[in-house]
Enzyme design. Sequence first.
Site, PDB file in Angstrom:
ATOM      1  CD  GLU A   1      -3.116  -0.717   0.226  1.00 39.54           C
ATOM      2  OE1 GLU A   1      -3.095   0.382  -0.345  1.00 39.54           O
ATOM      3  OE2 GLU A   1      -3.997  -1.566   0.022  1.00 39.54           O
TER       4      GLU A   1
ATOM      5  CB  SER B   1     -21.727 -26.632  57.644  1.00 38.40           C
ATOM      6  OG  SER B   1     -22.878 -27.334  58.060  1.00 38.40           O
TER       7      SER B   1
END
Length: 735
Positions: free
Chosen positions: A129, A389
């Site tokens: 590019e 518990s």
Amino acid sequence: MSEVDVSCHSGAAPRAETGISRFPEAQLRSEVWSFGPSRNDGREGGRGITHVLSALALTLILTICAFVAWAISLGPLPLDEARQVSTTIVDRNGKLLRAYAMADGRWRLPVETKANVDPTYVKLLLAYEDQRFYAHDGVDPLALARAAIQLGTRGHIVSGGSTITMQLARLMEPRRQRSLHAKLRQIVRAIELERSLSKDQILDLYLALAPYGGNLEGIRAASIAYLGKEPKRLSLAEAALLVALPQSPETRRLDRYPEAARKARDRVLDRMVEEHQISADDAKQAKAVPVPKLRKPMPILAPHASDTALSTVKDTPVIKLTLDANLQKVLEPLARDRAIALGANISVGIIVVDNESGDVLARVGSADYFDESRAGQVDMTRALRSPGSTLKPFIYGLAFEDGFVHPDSLIDDRPVRFGSYAPENFDMTFQGTVPVKKALQMSLNVPAIVLLDRVGSSRLASRLRQAGGNLVLPKDEAPGLAMGLGGVGVTLQDLAQLYAGLARLGTTRPLREVMTDRDAREPLRLLDQVAAWQVGNVLLGTPPPENAAHNRIAFKTGTSYGYRDAWSVGFDGRMTIAVWVGRPDGAPVPGLIGRVAAAPILFDAFARSGKLPVPLPKPPKGTLVASNAKLPLPLRRFRPVGELVRPGGEQAPHIQFPLNGSRIDVDRSAGSEAATMPVKVAGGVLPMTILVNGTALGEIDGRRQRLIDPPGPGFARLTVIDATGAADTVVIRIQ
């Protein structure tokens, strides 16, 4: 004589000669001036040229002014809009957990080229590019000239003349029609970009905005959607494909036109061979790689944590969490698979906490975020549930801290009643007399409630809240003995924080899930160091689930009333993991027990962490490690408060000095002997043992007093236990 003769003689001849001689001279002058300009004509010609030049200059100036005015009329660069990206949630190492699409549905992820993008891709992109990207100032005249020559010689566009900066300008201000006006606009904007941003910033912005078809923008979104991975490591074929797609993003979409995308990729490879960027053999191998034909979904890891972060952290494009993506990735399938195996409508919550820092390393809020039948979008790690518990270890911790029991003390597991409340064990049986540590390992209910009665329910609730456990009681109800068996609301993440405090030897750190530059969290007190170590050491001996290694993980299970919640929380020296199993709607699930449903998930989670268990800390200095036979007489057997009344009428021991809540000034400058502090006791049956912060210091003498070396500055708990097990405790402040 003729007239001529007369005229000549009469004197006319001289005048006639004069007239005849001047006429040709004037005519000659006239002819001479017609071939050369006169002085006046020269001035007029010079003025004409000047006027032309002036007109040209004025036209040029006006054109420049108009161009400048037009450029100014464009306004500032729309950088703020161009920098808008999808909000991304990343883990502690920067790995993507989840991204949220922008308001218009586009996927645009932020890009740092040097950190996020494979150099091979960048090399191909610039070669294809903009070869002189780092040399030009936004516009490349050579590229424009080359494009024009190629267009003229070949009759079609071979390569564009736009630089990456010009392409970025076009992406920032898109125009549907190509024209000279649009090209000039790109040039102006490109120059502005080069003056405003560095080359790396321009490249980052371009790679975030480049179109890849549909609602995909940027190299990261395209790589994740098409290749299923970040663009940090790309093959040559993948890099060339990603270079080719933005040229015509809609006609090369991989999910619609894979063949067109493949041809475009191959053209990029051919061009790179021509440019001598890659070898022909490499290009041939890359061309043999098929292109993907389906679009993959964006990753959604830790969806509940991501949603919470998004709602709490505003205007931040990248939110960094403390989570570990690798750990999160293995625990989510574990929760989903176990929930499916346990039955319909079951969900699973898992949270992992780093003991030292308090950072949340993983959070699985549900079995499946998208499963509506399991209420998948409800975060069960933050849901308020009955803990069963799982609070028992903290009851024992306070009992150890107060010094009236030891892990090897004996305690009775037999029917007992507290007013109208009569606790029973889960299996409806009683074990008789057992060591305290076995009572905790077996999760016996009666010993836990007896100890809670001695410790105090309000004190337990206060201590847990002080350490970061946000206990929620029913409206207008005070803490009672039932909270020891789950009669209170708590979240999984709060339980994880409390259990991490045991691994940290008595201090908790508020959990953190969003990374911040400044960490202002302070440690919170849970238990004394000795008591915390004793609890952890007892839980380490709890029998693990089948096929699990013994003495690796300290853990506790819990089951809420009606089989609505199954819990398991465990820790080693590195991290704490908490697991919840149940129905999000609170409906009972017969047979849902913590040890059967949650504990195997806990141990599997430790195994999938990929790290070997780290040993727990060594016992702190002063820890009493002894068998029952070698314990001080008052610690050998626990007696409830009701048994402290003696038939002989002896008084229970009472600490006369120091008084409860008093402040003691200790001067250590004169030496250790001068810094001793007396402890005086009234009543009680000899021999009596004195404990400081749970550590036995010896026996009280016959005068019912003893000199002790006070601990360092801060709060200290003094406990005296007589031969019958009766005890008295005061809390003082040493300074």
